[in-house]
Design a protein around this motif. Structure first.
Motif, PDB file in Angstrom:
ATOM      1  N   ARG A 168      -4.152 -14.273 -15.265  1.00  0.00           N
ATOM      2  CA  ARG A 168      -5.321 -13.514 -15.721  1.00  0.00           C
ATOM      3  C   ARG A 168      -5.744 -12.497 -14.673  1.00  0.00           C
ATOM      4  N   ARG A 169      -5.773 -12.930 -13.413  1.00  0.00           N
ATOM      5  CA  ARG A 169      -6.163 -12.048 -12.317  1.00  0.00           C
ATOM      6  C   ARG A 169      -5.169 -10.888 -12.190  1.00  0.00           C
ATOM      7  N   ARG A 170      -3.871 -11.193 -12.275  1.00  0.00           N
ATOM      8  CA  ARG A 170      -2.834 -10.164 -12.186  1.00  0.00           C
ATOM      9  C   ARG A 170      -3.004  -9.143 -13.320  1.00  0.00           C
ATOM     10  N   ALA A 171      -3.233  -9.634 -14.536  1.00  0.00           N
ATOM     11  CA  ALA A 171      -3.397  -8.742 -15.696  1.00  0.00           C
ATOM     12  C   ALA A 171      -4.642  -7.872 -15.554  1.00  0.00           C
ATOM     13  N   LYS A 172      -5.709  -8.446 -15.029  1.00  0.00           N
ATOM     14  CA  LYS A 172      -6.955  -7.709 -14.833  1.00  0.00           C
ATOM     15  C   LYS A 172      -6.764  -6.562 -13.838  1.00  0.00           C
ATOM     16  N   VAL A 173      -6.097  -6.863 -12.724  1.00  0.00           N
ATOM     17  CA  VAL A 173      -5.837  -5.847 -11.706  1.00  0.00           C
ATOM     18  C   VAL A 173      -4.899  -4.780 -12.271  1.00  0.00           C
ATOM     19  N   ARG A 174      -3.851  -5.194 -12.989  1.00  0.00           N
ATOM     20  CA  ARG A 174      -2.883  -4.252 -13.555  1.00  0.00           C
ATOM     21  C   ARG A 174      -3.556  -3.307 -14.539  1.00  0.00           C
ATOM     22  N   ARG A 175      -4.464  -3.830 -15.375  1.00  0.00           N
ATOM     23  CA  ARG A 175      -5.206  -2.983 -16.330  1.00  0.00           C
ATOM     24  C   ARG A 175      -6.020  -1.927 -15.594  1.00  0.00           C
ATOM     25  N   ALA A 176      -6.722  -2.339 -14.545  1.00  0.00           N
ATOM     26  CA  ALA A 176      -7.551  -1.413 -13.774  1.00  0.00           C
ATOM     27  C   ALA A 176      -6.698  -0.360 -13.082  1.00  0.00           C
ATOM     28  N   VAL A 177      -5.558  -0.777 -12.548  1.00  0.00           N
ATOM     29  CA  VAL A 177      -4.664   0.142 -11.851  1.00  0.00           C
ATOM     30  C   VAL A 177      -4.107   1.180 -12.824  1.00  0.00           C
ATOM     31  N   LYS A 178      -3.657   0.741 -13.988  1.00  0.00           N
ATOM     32  CA  LYS A 178      -3.093   1.665 -14.966  1.00  0.00           C
ATOM     33  C   LYS A 178      -4.143   2.630 -15.493  1.00  0.00           C
ATOM     34  N   ALA A 179      -5.383   2.171 -15.620  1.00  0.00           N
ATOM     35  CA  ALA A 179      -6.463   3.042 -16.085  1.00  0.00           C
ATOM     36  C   ALA A 179      -6.775   4.115 -15.049  1.00  0.00           C
ATOM     37  N   ALA A 180      -6.658   3.781 -13.780  1.00  0.00           N
ATOM     38  CA  ALA A 180      -6.975   4.712 -12.693  1.00  0.00           C
ATOM     39  C   ALA A 180      -5.773   5.563 -12.278  1.00  0.00           C
ATOM     40  N   ALA A 181      -4.602   5.282 -12.818  1.00  0.00           N
ATOM     41  CA  ALA A 181      -3.370   5.901 -12.338  1.00  0.00           C
ATOM     42  C   ALA A 181      -3.311   7.416 -12.558  1.00  0.00           C
ATOM     43  N   ASN A 182      -3.772   7.903 -13.693  1.00  0.00           N
ATOM     44  CA  ASN A 182      -3.720   9.349 -13.989  1.00  0.00           C
ATOM     45  C   ASN A 182      -2.315   9.917 -13.835  1.00  0.00           C
ATOM     46  N   GLY A 183      -1.323   9.203 -14.316  1.00  0.00           N
ATOM     47  CA  GLY A 183       0.050   9.696 -14.254  1.00  0.00           C
ATOM     48  C   GLY A 183       0.769   9.437 -12.947  1.00  0.00           C
ATOM     49  N   ARG A 184       0.076   8.859 -11.965  1.00  0.00           N
ATOM     50  CA  ARG A 184       0.738   8.554 -10.693  1.00  0.00           C
ATOM     51  C   ARG A 184       1.604   7.314 -10.833  1.00  0.00           C
ATOM     52  N   LEU A 185       2.573   7.184  -9.956  1.00  0.00           N
ATOM     53  CA  LEU A 185       3.418   6.000  -9.947  1.00  0.00           C
ATOM     54  C   LEU A 185       2.664   4.859  -9.284  1.00  0.00           C
ATOM     55  N   ARG A 186       3.155   3.641  -9.500  1.00  0.00           N
ATOM     56  CA  ARG A 186       2.460   2.450  -9.023  1.00  0.00           C
ATOM     57  C   ARG A 186       3.236   1.807  -7.883  1.00  0.00           C
ATOM     58  N   LEU A 187       2.540   1.534  -6.759  1.00  0.00           N
ATOM     59  CA  LEU A 187       3.130   0.792  -5.644  1.00  0.00           C
ATOM     60  C   LEU A 187       2.732  -0.664  -5.826  1.00  0.00           C
ATOM     61  N   SER A 188       3.685  -1.462  -6.280  1.00  0.00           N
ATOM     62  CA  SER A 188       3.428  -2.857  -6.600  1.00  0.00           C
ATOM     63  C   SER A 188       3.883  -3.756  -5.459  1.00  0.00           C
ATOM     64  N   VAL A 189       3.067  -4.762  -5.126  1.00  0.00           N
ATOM     65  CA  VAL A 189       3.365  -5.679  -4.031  1.00  0.00           C
ATOM     66  C   VAL A 189       3.491  -7.102  -4.566  1.00  0.00           C
ATOM     67  N   HIS A 190       4.506  -7.797  -4.079  1.00  0.00           N
ATOM     68  CA  HIS A 190       4.641  -9.228  -4.372  1.00  0.00           C
ATOM     69  C   HIS A 190       4.892  -9.926  -3.049  1.00  0.00           C
ATOM     70  N   ARG A 191       4.171 -11.007  -2.819  1.00  0.00           N
ATOM     71  CA  ARG A 191       4.434 -11.760  -1.596  1.00  0.00           C
ATOM     72  C   ARG A 191       4.669 -13.216  -1.962  1.00  0.00           C
ATOM     73  N   SER A 192       5.620 -13.805  -1.269  1.00  0.00           N
ATOM     74  CA  SER A 192       5.884 -15.227  -1.430  1.00  0.00           C
ATOM     75  C   SER A 192       5.592 -15.880  -0.096  1.00  0.00           C
TER      76      SER A 192
END
Length: 119
Positions: free
Chosen positions: A9-33
């Protein structure tokens, strides 16, 4: 519809906000284990990865003590910024995923900024 876990849920919430703010820019996505950290510059419109870096790469593996510390995150941030600039990308939007902007995630973001990415 299946119920989502808290992290999903948290990941989806952040992704929605990021895509809304993107304005056509590419996304720098981070994953950490617990052992490594990964970063990708993703073109969501075309649906493909433009640049990527992780602590699993041979070039970084030999020079790092571990793939799970702030120094490793800085190295990955610098490398992904280098590769993104080589691909012609200078502006991105930062997608921290379900992780709080702290520690390794913040170190990667700061190193990517120093490497020339704007976000």
């Amino acid at each position: 519809m299946a119920h989502l876990t808290t992290t999903e849920r948290r990941r989806a919430k952040v992704r929605r906000a990021v895509k809304a703010a993107a304005n056509g820019r590419l996304r720098l996505s981070v994953h950490r284990s617990s052992k490594n950290i990964y970063a990708q510059v993703i073109d969501d419109v075309a649906g493909h990865t433009v640049a990527a870096a992780s602590t699993l790469e041979e070039a970084l593996k030999g020079s790092l003590k571990t793939g799970a510390d702030v120094e490793a995150a800085k190295a990955v941030g610098k490398l992904v910024a280098e590769r993104a600039k080589a691909a012609g990308v200078t502006q991105v939007v930062f997608d921290r995923g379900q992780y709080i902007y702290h520690g390794r995630v913040k170190a990667l973001a700061d190193a990517a900024r120093e490497g020339g990415l704007e976000f």
